[in-house]
Design an enzyme around this catalytic site. Structure first.
Site, PDB file in Angstrom:
ATOM      1  N   SER A  93       0.818  -1.219   0.000  1.00 43.87           N
ATOM      2  CA  SER A  93       0.000   0.000   0.000  1.00 43.87           C
ATOM      3  C   SER A  93       0.851   1.269   0.000  1.00 43.87           C
ATOM      4  CB  SER A  93      -0.917  -0.008   1.222  1.00 43.87           C
ATOM      5  OG  SER A  93      -1.914  -0.996   1.073  1.00 43.87           O
ATOM      6  N   HIS A 284      -6.483 -10.487   3.646  1.00 48.21           N
ATOM      7  CA  HIS A 284      -5.262 -11.120   4.149  1.00 48.21           C
ATOM      8  C   HIS A 284      -5.625 -12.328   5.010  1.00 48.21           C
ATOM      9  CE1 HIS A 284      -1.917  -8.651   2.847  1.00 48.21           C
ATOM     10  NE2 HIS A 284      -2.519  -7.545   3.210  1.00 48.21           N
ATOM     11  N   ASP A 326      -6.011   0.304  -4.154  1.00 55.92           N
ATOM     12  CA  ASP A 326      -4.577   0.423  -4.417  1.00 55.92           C
ATOM     13  C   ASP A 326      -3.998  -0.867  -4.999  1.00 55.92           C
ATOM     14  OD1 ASP A 326      -3.533   0.092  -0.887  1.00 55.92           O
ATOM     15  OD2 ASP A 326      -5.109  -0.894  -2.062  1.00 55.92           O
TER      16      ASP A 326
HETATM   17 ZN   LIG Z   1      -2.379  -5.411   2.482  1.00 50.37          ZN
END
Ligand SMILES: [Zn+2]
Length: 393
Positions: A93, A284, A326
């Site tokens: 990021s 994640h 992103d």
């Molecule tokens: Zn991440």
């Protein structure tokens, strides 16, 4: 060997071309933003780590397989962007955000800062401020985390969250700063940059109103506060799927509303970055409930922004709204079995617990957004926003 006159000439020509292009690689905003409509407000919204399959999952969950689109899906322009960083096909990021905020590729982990000492561009937030606009950062992570940090700081590592807090208060001074991370603003243990300190006292000296609960935030908004620092958790904020009644933390749509109510007081306009930080964390963890909860809270924040824009014609004409992830996280997929009828149901699939290198979708509307409805690189968004901040003749 002495260079021939032609070699010399051509190298001069080449360097001339490079210098022209490198100012704003592959885009001269002037040519693209030919609608002469002044962009007063830029609202930059980041659903961190959200891939297109996440959009499908959240929409099916909320509105059914053939239901209404999510709010950000209603924006007029749709394009997509490449996400690779200066040193990796798979970005983090920090590098992805730095490409938007400062218009170049950076190494993973860098926050609008070249560790090799190369100069960097002023961030889009700094440019907006230098043009008299107000500025804001809103996130559900610590507010010193990578994505908000790239707009308000320049540091060699995303791990320097105390230093990032310090730069917010002492250097870039965004007018509205809302999210988690009390511990980063009042620390005794130095971070990776060797920074520690009490930046909350400094913020008070700088004229910030400092709040720690939703209630305090809303009462600050209803007073005539123009500088607000809201820190609602020691670390990242409580995920949507774990929220319990009586929690004093505001939700993302509530923070978005508070930020708009304060920033709109500046008649010259504003730049604000609003991040749904934890879609990434849900992916994640390969946790679908976590992912969908964060995506829908982010979508509610988009609804708050659209309601604000649509409330006045003047806002519609002068507000550039951009929604862009992103990177994608988790390699999430909508799986199932085409031989077994199961309408509206699916089996979540994951290819990784990390980020992927897949392009991400750009949703946008407002003056200049027609430049965003195409295949782009993440660095292009900086140059388009930078051009849009220029005063119109
Ligand atoms: Zn991440």
């Amino acid at each position: 060997m002495k260079k021939s006159i032609w070699q010399a000439m051509s190298s001069i020509a080449i360097s001339l071309i490079i210098s022209l292009v490198s100012v704003s690689p592959s885009f001269s905003g002037e040519r693209l933003l030919d609608n002469h409509k002044e962009v007063k407000n830029i609202i930059f919204m980041v659903p961190d780590g959200m891939g297109l399959a996440d959009v499908t999952a959240a929409r099916i969950y909320k509105n059914g397989i053939d239901g209404a689109p999510l709010y950000f899906e209603t924006l007029e322009e749709i394009g997509y962007q490449r996400t690779y960083s200066a040193d990796n096909t798979i970005t983090d990021s920090a590098a992805a955000g730095s490409a938007w905020a400062c218009g170049e590729k950076f190494d993973n982990g860098e926050i609008c800062y070249h560790s090799d000492g190369r100069p960097y561009n002023p961030s889009i937030l700094e440019l907006a401020k230098s043009r008299g606009r107000s500025t804001g950062l809103v996130a559900t992570s610590t507010i010193t985390h990578a994505t908000p940090a790239v707009f308000g700081a320049h540091v060699k590592s995303r791990g320097c969250e105390n230093e990032i807090a310090c730069q917010y208060i002492e250097m870039t001074r965004p007018d509205v700063v809302l999210g988690g991370g009390v511990s980063k603003f009042n620390s005794t243990k130095p971070d990776k940059c060797g920074t520690a300190g009490d930046f909350i006292s400094e913020a008070l000296n700088e004229g910030y109103k400092v709040v720690y609960t939703k209630e305090e935030m809303e009462s600050a908004v209803s007073s005539d506060t123009t500088k607000l620092l809201g820190l609602f958790n020691s670390g990242g904020m409580t995920p949507e799927y774990l929220r319990t009644p009586g929690l004093t933390e505001p939700r993302l749509p509530e923070m978005a509303k508070a930020a708009l109510n304060i920033l709109e007081r500046n008649k010259q306009g504003f730049f604000v970055m609003i991040e749904g930080s934890q879609i990434d964390w849900g992916n994640h963890a390969n946790n679908l409930q976590y992912q969908i909860g964060e995506t829908l809270a982010f979508d509610e924040a988009v609804k708050v922004v659209l309601d604000w824009i649509n409330a006045r014609q003047e806002r519609k004409e002068h507000t550039l709204l951009i929604v862009v992830p992103d990177h994608e996280t988790g390699g999430f997929a909508i799986n199932g079995n085409e031989d077994v009828p199961a309408l509206g149901q699916f089996v979540p699939g994951w290819t990784t617990s990390g980020h992927t290198g897949t392009d991400t979708v750009i949703w946008s509307q407002g003056p200049g957004s027609h430049t965003l409805g195409r295949a782009l690189d993440n660095t292009n968004l900086y140059w388009i926003m930078r051009e849009s901040l220029k005063d119109k003749e």
